[in-house]
Design a protein around this motif. Structure first.
Motif, PDB file in Angstrom:
ATOM      1  N   GLU A 251     -24.306  -6.399 -20.675  1.00  0.00           N
ATOM      2  CA  GLU A 251     -23.834  -5.696 -21.881  1.00  0.00           C
ATOM      3  C   GLU A 251     -22.571  -6.346 -22.451  1.00  0.00           C
ATOM      4  OE1 GLU A 251     -23.514  -1.495 -20.994  1.00  0.00           O
ATOM      5  OE2 GLU A 251     -21.871  -1.318 -22.478  1.00  0.00           O
ATOM      6  N   HIS A 252     -21.706  -6.854 -21.589  1.00  0.00           N
ATOM      7  CA  HIS A 252     -20.445  -7.436 -22.058  1.00  0.00           C
ATOM      8  C   HIS A 252     -20.531  -8.941 -22.272  1.00  0.00           C
ATOM      9  CE1 HIS A 252     -18.992  -3.480 -20.896  1.00  0.00           C
ATOM     10  NE2 HIS A 252     -18.037  -3.705 -21.773  1.00  0.00           N
ATOM     11  N   GLY A 253     -21.737  -9.466 -22.302  1.00  0.00           N
ATOM     12  CA  GLY A 253     -21.914 -10.841 -22.743  1.00  0.00           C
ATOM     13  C   GLY A 253     -21.728 -11.903 -21.688  1.00  0.00           C
ATOM     14  N   ALA A 254     -21.759 -11.540 -20.400  1.00  0.00           N
ATOM     15  CA  ALA A 254     -21.702 -12.589 -19.370  1.00  0.00           C
ATOM     16  C   ALA A 254     -22.946 -13.471 -19.509  1.00  0.00           C
ATOM     17  CB  ALA A 254     -21.650 -11.973 -17.980  1.00  0.00           C
ATOM     18  N   ASP A 255     -22.779 -14.753 -19.207  1.00  0.00           N
ATOM     19  CA  ASP A 255     -23.911 -15.688 -19.301  1.00  0.00           C
ATOM     20  C   ASP A 255     -24.645 -15.840 -17.979  1.00  0.00           C
ATOM     21  OD1 ASP A 255     -23.493 -16.764 -22.106  1.00  0.00           O
ATOM     22  OD2 ASP A 255     -21.511 -17.021 -21.224  1.00  0.00           O
ATOM     23  N   GLY A 256     -24.076 -15.294 -16.902  1.00  0.00           N
ATOM     24  CA  GLY A 256     -24.719 -15.355 -15.596  1.00  0.00           C
ATOM     25  C   GLY A 256     -23.915 -14.508 -14.634  1.00  0.00           C
ATOM     26  N   VAL A 257     -24.509 -14.187 -13.493  1.00  0.00           N
ATOM     27  CA  VAL A 257     -23.767 -13.487 -12.435  1.00  0.00           C
ATOM     28  C   VAL A 257     -24.056 -14.169 -11.108  1.00  0.00           C
ATOM     29  CG1 VAL A 257     -23.694 -11.208 -13.550  1.00  0.00           C
ATOM     30  CG2 VAL A 257     -25.638 -11.790 -12.074  1.00  0.00           C
ATOM     31  N   VAL A 258     -23.100 -14.069 -10.206  1.00  0.00           N
ATOM     32  CA  VAL A 258     -23.320 -14.490  -8.820  1.00  0.00           C
ATOM     33  C   VAL A 258     -23.286 -13.239  -7.953  1.00  0.00           C
ATOM     34  CG1 VAL A 258     -22.608 -15.982  -6.910  1.00  0.00           C
ATOM     35  CG2 VAL A 258     -22.053 -16.640  -9.270  1.00  0.00           C
ATOM     36  N   VAL A 259     -24.411 -12.937  -7.299  1.00  0.00           N
ATOM     37  CA  VAL A 259     -24.431 -11.872  -6.304  1.00  0.00           C
ATOM     38  C   VAL A 259     -23.667 -12.397  -5.092  1.00  0.00           C
ATOM     39  CG1 VAL A 259     -25.882 -10.512  -4.761  1.00  0.00           C
ATOM     40  CG2 VAL A 259     -26.599 -10.930  -7.117  1.00  0.00           C
ATOM     41  N   SER A 260     -22.570 -11.711  -4.758  1.00  0.00           N
ATOM     42  CA  SER A 260     -21.681 -12.236  -3.717  1.00  0.00           C
ATOM     43  C   SER A 260     -20.759 -11.140  -3.239  1.00  0.00           C
ATOM     44  CB  SER A 260     -20.828 -13.374  -4.310  1.00  0.00           C
ATOM     45  OG  SER A 260     -19.819 -13.792  -3.405  1.00  0.00           O
ATOM     46  N   ASN A 261     -20.460 -11.130  -1.958  1.00  0.00           N
ATOM     47  CA  ASN A 261     -19.361 -10.293  -1.453  1.00  0.00           C
ATOM     48  C   ASN A 261     -18.235 -11.193  -0.935  1.00  0.00           C
ATOM     49  OD1 ASN A 261     -20.244 -11.125   1.098  1.00  0.00           O
ATOM     50  ND2 ASN A 261     -21.591  -9.352   1.289  1.00  0.00           N
ATOM     51  N   HIS A 262     -18.173 -12.401  -1.515  1.00  0.00           N
ATOM     52  CA  HIS A 262     -17.060 -13.305  -1.223  1.00  0.00           C
ATOM     53  C   HIS A 262     -17.107 -13.741   0.253  1.00  0.00           C
ATOM     54  CE1 HIS A 262     -13.116 -14.271  -3.416  1.00  0.00           C
ATOM     55  NE2 HIS A 262     -12.988 -14.940  -2.277  1.00  0.00           N
ATOM     56  N   GLY A 263     -18.335 -13.894   0.751  1.00  0.00           N
ATOM     57  CA  GLY A 263     -18.463 -14.323   2.144  1.00  0.00           C
ATOM     58  C   GLY A 263     -17.865 -13.329   3.132  1.00  0.00           C
ATOM     59  N   GLY A 264     -17.942 -12.029   2.805  1.00  0.00           N
ATOM     60  CA  GLY A 264     -17.413 -11.016   3.719  1.00  0.00           C
ATOM     61  C   GLY A 264     -15.901 -11.039   3.833  1.00  0.00           C
ATOM     62  N   ARG A 265     -15.220 -11.604   2.839  1.00  0.00           N
ATOM     63  CA  ARG A 265     -13.763 -11.765   2.933  1.00  0.00           C
ATOM     64  C   ARG A 265     -13.008 -10.713   2.130  1.00  0.00           C
ATOM     65  NH1 ARG A 265     -12.770 -17.169   4.537  1.00  0.00           N
ATOM     66  NH2 ARG A 265     -11.050 -17.695   3.147  1.00  0.00           N
ATOM     67  N   GLN A 266     -13.743  -9.831   1.425  1.00  0.00           N
ATOM     68  CA  GLN A 266     -13.063  -8.852   0.579  1.00  0.00           C
ATOM     69  C   GLN A 266     -13.236  -7.440   1.139  1.00  0.00           C
ATOM     70  OE1 GLN A 266     -10.775 -10.914  -0.795  1.00  0.00           O
ATOM     71  NE2 GLN A 266     -10.934  -9.445  -2.468  1.00  0.00           N
ATOM     72  N   LEU A 267     -14.234  -6.679   0.682  1.00  0.00           N
ATOM     73  CA  LEU A 267     -14.396  -5.297   1.154  1.00  0.00           C
ATOM     74  C   LEU A 267     -15.231  -5.290   2.425  1.00  0.00           C
ATOM     75  CD1 LEU A 267     -14.082  -2.241   0.748  1.00  0.00           C
ATOM     76  CD2 LEU A 267     -16.163  -2.328  -0.649  1.00  0.00           C
ATOM     77  N   ASP A 268     -14.568  -5.056   3.573  1.00  0.00           N
ATOM     78  CA  ASP A 268     -15.341  -4.995   4.817  1.00  0.00           C
ATOM     79  C   ASP A 268     -16.206  -3.735   4.788  1.00  0.00           C
ATOM     80  OD1 ASP A 268     -16.177  -5.888   7.322  1.00  0.00           O
ATOM     81  OD2 ASP A 268     -14.759  -4.578   8.353  1.00  0.00           O
TER      82      ASP A 268
END
Ligand SMILES: Cc1cc2nc3c(=O)[nH]c(=O)nc-3n(C[C@H](O)[C@H](O)[C@H](O)COP(=O)(O)O)c2cc1C
Ligand SMILES: CC(C)CC(=O)C(=O)O
Length: 370
Positions: A251-268
């Motif tokens: 909706e906000h015009g992103a051209d792509g997304v990466v499904v990622s949890n930052h390699g488990g380094r952010q929200l445990d």
């Protein structure tokens, strides 16, 4: 072929073992570690064990094609190098060597905003498949300056990481008082902005302290319009894990997304990347490409993510293992090995083209779900 004391280096895990011998303990913890009790880090890898492949036969697999195009540019493999900070921590040539290794196999390299070589030197070592990753800095002129330089140096897309308004509590780094050593630095950003990253203090992670100071945690979807107004390059949002956010990205015009949890380094405790992929693919419904990272260690892992609808798969830690073990040759070897494994799996699964990979390739193990 690279050889180690124990024999030929055949797999990503072989590169990991070689690298471990060569990298300082605190840097190794920084690379391998995740947030808090590392549940999500482990879940990223183990999620692949819950799926099984359904091979088809007699489909003419005499040639297998792994080429893919994204935003009008061709890549010889759908396996690329994701953004990881400070490659000079493991090799003196840093990102320049990574770029050479990725170029040798025709793979995408997403350069971290915290690269330890200049964007221009990296571009000079690359055959042109480069995107620039950004965090949202409080000082927006830092972002606009980097965007101009990336455009001038021929980078072809931006990856905005949206899952890090602050840095995860990485206990290993906090215990080590991890800081970025003297002669390694994020050279593309004003040294004054980066000063805190060099300040070691046991109980603290210097990169987390720096992020708390310099990242803008107030950003909302409405702010994307500002970034859009600053560049014509495609903007890919990295760190999407839900159907709700995937729909907002479109909706906000992103051209792509990466499904990622930052390699488990952010929200445990966050959902494993692979578990989040189907809902994001369904929500996006083909409007924009969906990329994937987290826990990919073998060609068959890449095959699974592609079959669930990812257009490209990014590797975080494995290229750093290759870089530490063998510089540009190590990165090349790691990417070539993983791509060869993918091609091999495509042949044995009876799907010689990436377009043949869909959910019919997969089934859950008994008692599981896709
Ligand atoms: C040492 C290291 C540094 C990283 N630096 C960044 C970064 O600067 N920006 C970012 O968006 N993600 C960063 N990441 C996360 C990766 O881009 C990627 O999401 C993650 O590593 C994928 O999981 P994998 O390591 O299991 O392949 C980093 C990961 C590691 C291991
Ligand atoms: C320097 C860090 C903020 C880079 C990063 O995103 C990470 O370590 O996961």
């Amino acid at each position: 072929m690279t050889r180690s004391k124990t024999g030929p280096v055949l797999t990503a895990s072989d590169y990991q073992h070689l690298a471990r011998e060569l990298v300082d303990a605190d840097v190794w913890d920084f690379i391998e570690g995740g947030a808090e009790s590392e549940r999500t880090l482990r879940a990223n890898v183990s999620a692949f064990d819950r799926l099984r492949l359904r091979p088809r036969v007699m489909t003419d697999v005499s040639t297998v094609d792994t080429a893919v195009s994204l935003f009008g540019a061709g890549h010889r493999t759908p396996i690329g190098v994701g953004p990881t900070a400070y490659h000079r921590l493991v090799n003196p040539e840093g990102e320049v060597a990574t770029a050479r290794g990725a170029s040798a196999v025709g793979a995408l390299f997403v350069v971290s905003v915290f690269a330890s070589r200049s964007l221009e030197d990296i571009a000079a070592a690359s055959d042109g498949r480069l995107w620039l990753h950004l965090y949202w800095f409080r000082r927006r002129e830092v972002m606009t300056g980097l965007i101009r330089r990336a455009e001038d140096a021929g980078y072809t897309a931006l990856v905005l990481t949206v899952d890090a308004p602050r840095i995860g509590r990485r206990w290993r780094d906090m215990r080590n008082g991890f800081a970025i050593g003297g002669d390694v630095a994020a050279v593309n950003i004003d040294a004054a902005v980066m000063a805190l990253t060099h300040h070691s203090d046991v109980g603290h992670s210097a990169i987390a302290d720096h992020a708390a100071q310099s990242f803008d945690a107030a950003v909302t979807w409405a702010d994307l319009a500002w970034l859009r107004s600053q560049t014509r390059l495609p903007i890919v949002l990295k760190g999407i894990l839900t159907a709700e956010d995937a729909a907002l990205a479109v909706e906000h015009g992103a051209d792509g997304v990466v499904v990622s949890n930052h390699g488990g380094r952010q929200l445990d405790g966050a959902v494993a990347s692979l578990e989040a992929l189907p809902e994001v693919v369904d929500a996006v419904a083909g409007a924009i490409p969906v990329l994937f990272d987290g826990g990919v260690r073998r060609g068959t892992d890449a095959l699974v993510a592609l079959a669930l609808g990812a257009r490209m798969v990014l590797l975080g830690r494995p290229p750093l293992w290759g870089l530490a073990a063998g510089g540009a040759d190590g990165v090349e070897g790691l990417l070539r090995t993983t791509t060869d494994e993918l091609a091999h799996a495509m042949a044995l699964a009876g799907r010689p083209r990436l377009a043949d990979l869909d959910r019919s390739v997969l089934r859950a193990r008994p008692g599981g779900e896709l």
